[in-house]
Design an enzyme around this catalytic site. Sequence first.
Site, mmCIF file in Angstrom:
data_model
loop_
_atom_site.group_PDB
_atom_site.id
_atom_site.type_symbol
_atom_site.label_atom_id
_atom_site.label_comp_id
_atom_site.label_asym_id
_atom_site.label_seq_id
_atom_site.Cartn_x
_atom_site.Cartn_y
_atom_site.Cartn_z
ATOM 1 N N GLY A 18 0.799 -1.229 0.000
ATOM 2 C CA GLY A 18 0.000 0.000 0.000
ATOM 3 C C GLY A 18 0.832 1.280 0.000
ATOM 4 N N SER A 146 -4.946 10.909 8.279
ATOM 5 C CA SER A 146 -5.997 10.598 7.306
ATOM 6 C C SER A 146 -6.956 11.784 7.214
ATOM 7 C CB SER A 146 -6.769 9.374 7.794
ATOM 8 O OG SER A 146 -7.979 9.249 7.078
ATOM 9 N N TYR A 160 -11.121 5.323 14.823
ATOM 10 C CA TYR A 160 -10.105 5.627 13.800
ATOM 11 C C TYR A 160 -9.922 7.146 13.666
ATOM 12 C CZ TYR A 160 -7.811 5.541 9.184
ATOM 13 O OH TYR A 160 -6.945 5.717 8.127
ATOM 14 N N PRO A 190 -3.723 11.395 3.737
ATOM 15 C CA PRO A 190 -4.299 10.829 2.516
ATOM 16 C C PRO A 190 -5.819 10.815 2.612
ATOM 17 C CG PRO A 190 -2.746 9.286 3.569
ATOM 18 C CD PRO A 190 -3.060 10.368 4.544
ATOM 19 N N THR A 206 -16.504 1.553 -5.250
ATOM 20 C CA THR A 206 -15.254 2.207 -5.649
ATOM 21 C C THR A 206 -15.564 3.377 -6.573
ATOM 22 O OG1 THR A 206 -14.063 0.120 -5.443
ATOM 23 C CG2 THR A 206 -13.031 1.802 -6.798
HETATM 24 N N1 LIG Z 1 -5.571 3.173 2.009
HETATM 25 C C1 LIG Z 1 -6.235 4.326 2.145
HETATM 26 O O1 LIG Z 1 -7.126 4.668 1.351
HETATM 27 C C2 LIG Z 1 -5.871 5.261 3.291
HETATM 28 C C3 LIG Z 1 -6.521 6.490 3.404
HETATM 29 C C4 LIG Z 1 -6.155 7.370 4.441
HETATM 30 C C5 LIG Z 1 -5.176 6.998 5.344
HETATM 31 N N2 LIG Z 1 -4.582 5.789 5.229
HETATM 32 C C6 LIG Z 1 -3.530 5.445 6.208
HETATM 33 O O2 LIG Z 1 -2.347 5.141 5.494
HETATM 34 C C7 LIG Z 1 -1.594 4.150 6.190
HETATM 35 C C8 LIG Z 1 -1.313 2.978 5.263
HETATM 36 O O3 LIG Z 1 -2.527 2.431 4.811
HETATM 37 P P1 LIG Z 1 -2.560 1.254 3.728
HETATM 38 O O4 LIG Z 1 -4.002 1.037 3.403
HETATM 39 O O5 LIG Z 1 -1.604 1.544 2.653
HETATM 40 O O6 LIG Z 1 -1.937 0.048 4.611
HETATM 41 P P2 LIG Z 1 -2.345 -1.482 4.781
HETATM 42 O O7 LIG Z 1 -3.450 -1.619 5.765
HETATM 43 O O8 LIG Z 1 -2.516 -2.073 3.438
HETATM 44 O O9 LIG Z 1 -1.046 -2.077 5.507
HETATM 45 C C9 LIG Z 1 0.255 -1.809 5.056
HETATM 46 C C10 LIG Z 1 1.244 -2.711 5.753
HETATM 47 O O10 LIG Z 1 1.197 -2.574 7.172
HETATM 48 C C11 LIG Z 1 1.610 -3.821 7.738
HETATM 49 N N3 LIG Z 1 1.175 -3.900 9.137
HETATM 50 C C12 LIG Z 1 -0.083 -4.080 9.606
HETATM 51 N N4 LIG Z 1 -0.068 -4.129 10.964
HETATM 52 C C13 LIG Z 1 1.215 -3.955 11.345
HETATM 53 C C14 LIG Z 1 1.875 -3.911 12.608
HETATM 54 N N5 LIG Z 1 1.194 -4.076 13.758
HETATM 55 N N6 LIG Z 1 3.213 -3.707 12.633
HETATM 56 C C15 LIG Z 1 3.914 -3.566 11.480
HETATM 57 N N7 LIG Z 1 3.364 -3.620 10.259
HETATM 58 C C16 LIG Z 1 2.021 -3.809 10.188
HETATM 59 C C17 LIG Z 1 0.927 -4.849 6.826
HETATM 60 O O11 LIG Z 1 1.590 -6.110 6.906
HETATM 61 C C18 LIG Z 1 1.057 -4.209 5.451
HETATM 62 O O12 LIG Z 1 2.202 -4.663 4.747
HETATM 63 C C19 LIG Z 1 -2.421 3.802 7.425
HETATM 64 O O13 LIG Z 1 -1.974 4.568 8.524
HETATM 65 C C20 LIG Z 1 -3.841 4.203 7.032
HETATM 66 O O14 LIG Z 1 -4.647 4.491 8.139
HETATM 67 C C21 LIG Z 1 -4.894 4.907 4.234
#
Ligand SMILES: NC(=O)c1ccc[n+]([C@@H]2O[C@H](COP(=O)([O-])OP(=O)(O)OC[C@H]3O[C@@H](n4cnc5c(N)ncnc54)[C@H](O)[C@@H]3O)[C@@H](O)[C@H]2O)c1
Length: 252
Positions: A18, A146, A160, A190, A206
């Site tokens: 991600g 976020s 959250y 993001p 989506t």
């Molecule tokens: N995806 C979105 O649309 C979005 C939007 C706004 C904010 N965010 C924020 O961006 C960040 C990344 O989101 P994403 O959706 O890319 O991530 P994701 O949930 O896909 O996870 C990314 C990685 O985090 C690792 N992970 C999970 N728990 C863990 C832990 N306890 N210790 C270490 N690694 C761990 C997972 O193995 C994975 O490889 C987060 O903080 C999320 O809240 C995401």
Amino acid sequence: MDLGLKGKNAIVTGGAGGIGLGCAKALAAEGCNIIIADLNDELAAKCADDIKNEYGVDAWGMKLNVCDQDSIKEFWENVKENVGVADILVNNVGGRIDRAPLNELSDEAWLKTFDLTIHSGFYMSKAFCNQFVPDKGKGAIINVTSKSAIMSSSKGNSHYSSAKAAVIGMTRILAKDVYDLGIRVNCIAPGYVQTERVYPDGDPRTEEKRKLLLTHDFAKPADLGNVVAFLASEKSYQIIGAVIDVTGGTLC
Ligand SMILES: NC(=O)c1ccc[n+]([C@@H]2O[C@H](COP(=O)([O-])OP(=O)(O)OC[C@H]3O[C@@H](n4cnc5c(N)ncnc54)[C@H](O)[C@@H]3O)[C@@H](O)[C@H]2O)c1
């Protein structure tokens, strides 16, 4: 533009997928050596190998559970032994456990969401600052919050939203606390990001979400990575304790 990051050591938590992987690649493209710190150590090792091959930098995949203090301690020992001093920390891991109206939400879901989203950033940032060598050069912490921290989020998301708002609070004061050590702290917010877990192609929800962005297109992990690389560099030296909106106009 050369961001002047060549040879810096950058840690990205949750860097094996991600947004985190987008950040790791953008920093590697600028010449940073990368530590992918992830619960999934097999995937972290694979991502590190891919980054090494693609960008010609050093890269390591290391096991880290940001919710477990023993794991955090072990991780930093591993960094010290194999890499040396880290210059950049991207506190990317975060998320929500369950979704329910606050009056029905379990105590466990609330507490675990805070562990994952904000307590993790406290422990990781503290360890990062305490190993940083001010003489070695300029350092940076970039936290990932976020849009949910800023605008009203969907129902059932109180834990959250609250934890992500705390990330902003921590960013502002930590920025003041450690500026004189040579570490600048900022965060990115993001909005809707094209990660397979959240917005799979073909799902009708989506397409609905896509319309909420002025760009009518989700941000890609690489878009967040480019902002993180800029914030890690001295080109952004006047940006301190800020929340950078990367939502494609969702918040305006
Ligand atoms: N995806 C979105 O649309 C979005 C939007 C706004 C904010 N965010 C924020 O961006 C960040 C990344 O989101 P994403 O959706 O890319 O991530 P994701 O949930 O896909 O996870 C990314 C990685 O985090 C690792 N992970 C999970 N728990 C863990 C832990 N306890 N210790 C270490 N690694 C761990 C997972 O193995 C994975 O490889 C987060 O903080 C999320 O809240 C995401």
